[in-house]
Design a protein around this motif. Structure first.
Motif: not given
Length: 87
Positions: A15-26, A77-87
């Motif tokens: 999910s974090a990877k998908l969030k970063v990928k979407r941020a790159l589009v923006h 920010r959302s990607g970091l949250y998803h990553l932290a939650f997974d860890l």
């Protein structure tokens, strides 16, 4: 049934990877908007009687620029949250 749903869910890292990928589009859209703004006739220096010039900005930046920056920050920010939650 519930186990099947769990198997199809993505992990926090995915999910974090998908969030970063979407941020790159923006980010690409932001770069385009910033170059368009930078290419405009942005302003001129107007001399004052005291000798100090004043910068007159004739072209306001597009409203897309702050919106895109907000989208990028939100996705990261959302990607970091998803990553932290997974860890």
């Amino acid at each position: 049934m519930f186990e099947e749903v769990l198997l199809t869910m993505i992990t926090g890292i995915e999910s974090a990877k998908l969030k970063v990928k979407r941020a790159l589009v923006h980010l690409v859209a932001l770069e385009s908007a910033a170059w368009k703004y930078a290419g405009a006739n942005l302003g001129k220096l107007i001399p004052n009687p005291d000798g100090k010039p004043t910068l007159d900005i004739g072209v306001e930046p597009s409203t897309d620029i702050p919106i895109l920056v907000g989208e990028i920050v939100n996705k990261l920010r959302s990607g970091l949250y998803h990553l932290a939650f997974d860890l």
